[in-house]
Design a protein around this motif. Sequence first.
Motif, PDB file in Angstrom:
ATOM      1  N   LYS A  10       0.724  -1.143   0.099  1.00  0.00           N
ATOM      2  CA  LYS A  10      -0.080  -0.110   0.086  1.00  0.00           C
ATOM      3  C   LYS A  10       0.973   1.351   0.042  1.00  0.00           C
ATOM      4  CE  LYS A  10      -3.821  -2.228   2.491  1.00  0.00           C
ATOM      5  NZ  LYS A  10      -4.709  -2.402   3.507  1.00  0.00           N
ATOM      6  N   GLN A  11       0.310   2.390  -0.341  1.00  0.00           N
ATOM      7  CA  GLN A  11       0.963   3.606  -0.334  1.00  0.00           C
ATOM      8  C   GLN A  11       0.774   4.037   1.248  1.00  0.00           C
ATOM      9  OE1 GLN A  11       1.918   4.519  -3.242  1.00  0.00           O
ATOM     10  NE2 GLN A  11       1.200   2.944  -4.339  1.00  0.00           N
ATOM     11  N   TRP A  17      -2.076   3.966   5.738  1.00  0.00           N
ATOM     12  CA  TRP A  17      -1.593   2.919   4.752  1.00  0.00           C
ATOM     13  C   TRP A  17      -2.836   2.750   3.668  1.00  0.00           C
ATOM     14  CZ3 TRP A  17       3.370   1.509   3.856  1.00  0.00           C
ATOM     15  CH2 TRP A  17       4.249   1.740   5.095  1.00  0.00           C
ATOM     16  N   ARG A  18      -2.838   3.000   2.540  1.00  0.00           N
ATOM     17  CA  ARG A  18      -3.934   2.881   1.573  1.00  0.00           C
ATOM     18  C   ARG A  18      -3.605   2.402   0.330  1.00  0.00           C
ATOM     19  NH1 ARG A  18      -5.320   9.211   1.466  1.00  0.00           N
ATOM     20  NH2 ARG A  18      -4.983   8.911   3.759  1.00  0.00           N
ATOM     21  N   GLU A  19      -4.543   1.842  -0.396  1.00  0.00           N
ATOM     22  CA  GLU A  19      -4.391   1.203  -1.833  1.00  0.00           C
ATOM     23  C   GLU A  19      -4.129   2.348  -2.628  1.00  0.00           C
ATOM     24  OE1 GLU A  19      -4.264  -1.747  -3.063  1.00  0.00           O
ATOM     25  OE2 GLU A  19      -4.816  -2.964  -1.032  1.00  0.00           O
TER      26      GLU A  19
END
Length: 486
Positions: A10-11, A17-19
């Motif tokens: 993830k970013q 933390w995210r897609e």
Amino acid sequence: MNQLLQSFTKQFINGQWREGTSSGTIRNFNPYSGEELLTIQAASKDDLEEAYKSAQQAQLVWEDMSLGKKQQLFERLVKVLEEKREDIIEWLVKESGSTLIKARIEFEASVTMVKESANFLTRITGQILPSYVPNKEHRIYRTAKGVIGVIGPWNFPFFLTMRSVAPAIATGNSVVIKPASYTSVTSGLLFGKIFEEAGFPAGLVNVIVGRGSEIGDAFVSHPIPSMISFTGSTEVGRHIGELAGKNLKDVALELGGNNVMLVLKDANIERAAKAAAFGKFLHQGQICMALNRIIVDQAVHDEFVEKFTEVVKGLKAGDPADPATFVGPLINEEQVERIKQEIEDSVAQGARIHLEGTTVHCLMHPVILTNVTNDMPIAQNEIFGPVAPIIKAVDEEDAIQIANDSPYGLSGAVFTENVHHGVEVAKKIKTGMIHINDQSVNDEAHVPFGGEKDSGIGRFNGEWAIEKFTTVKWIGVQNGYREYPI
């Protein structure tokens, strides 16, 4: 692997933390085994926008934080690094093909860089200057530049990214990191985890993993960052410099090298051979500072070739996770094919293969070429691989001329028993760094690092980093009121 290493898919934006929102993906592979390590949903321009805006807001919070709190966070950062030592080393081996020897060197250098950067917190000083105007003084303040865009490389991914991130943060800036696609963890996502665990403010460090074709130019030309720090090839660095210049942004560019070792006729040949083998084959030669050309006085040429070959034959090539391995895999097979072509072209022009190494997938065993001239591809181009071209020089003057016949000027070495004469020779080499009776791969956190000519712009480390990552402001203070001729 522990929890730290399980899911870097993830970013890391604004402490979360995210897609990624791009339709594309980035896949990472172990260059030795070919095993797929992870697949990441790539970042889009929208993700980039959010990362830069988050960094902009976090920088204001960070700038206002007390000195004592900042020091505590840097102390915690060092502690987190030490706690994750083996995990980070493991990722360097798996993702970048680093041998354990190289990975440990890289980790220790990164910790030293953080400790040196922590000292910047109390080393940023200003000045008070006098004025020709009566009852006036000039106060010169040094402040953060704001948001720094950091583009990480794949060869020394953790250290070379840390070399920009830690000084940038310590001088009051926030950062957005775009890691190299081949090493998205070690030149990027690990930084999100480490700074998060150390307790730094959300948004101070952001990591976006995206394809250069989608967000590369936008990363540089975006209006928020005031400076771009890049370590990588001269070709890409030149493009970044053009984009940054067009948008009036500062840059720190550490680019390619065609580094030389001059072995003079009075050199200790045994010591020179060992140093050359280390400086050439550490991390398979995939280091901007690695020796690219070994220029040897004809009086000691044959003796050097014999001793050097003996040392190189003793270097174990193979699995980078094996503690005995010194030469591991190249980052991908494209690099292998490029290097093999340059060897073939140089042999066609008269070079001789003195030691021929076998190649299996990304693993190239060391190659030694003799009868090399400076106009051959293997001498003109940055090799970035385990090939050692040896050039015979007529004398010292000829060796210096050969050394300077290159558009690059990063690092180098001179071997001689007369140290003072060696320094005089070193002064004549057009390079940013050069070492007497040592090899070319040196980088210390308190010493200026950088190149001349096509090898880059600016200097990293120590007080030079403080100057690079800050700006100055002049505040004129009039005590009382000034009389004007109106």
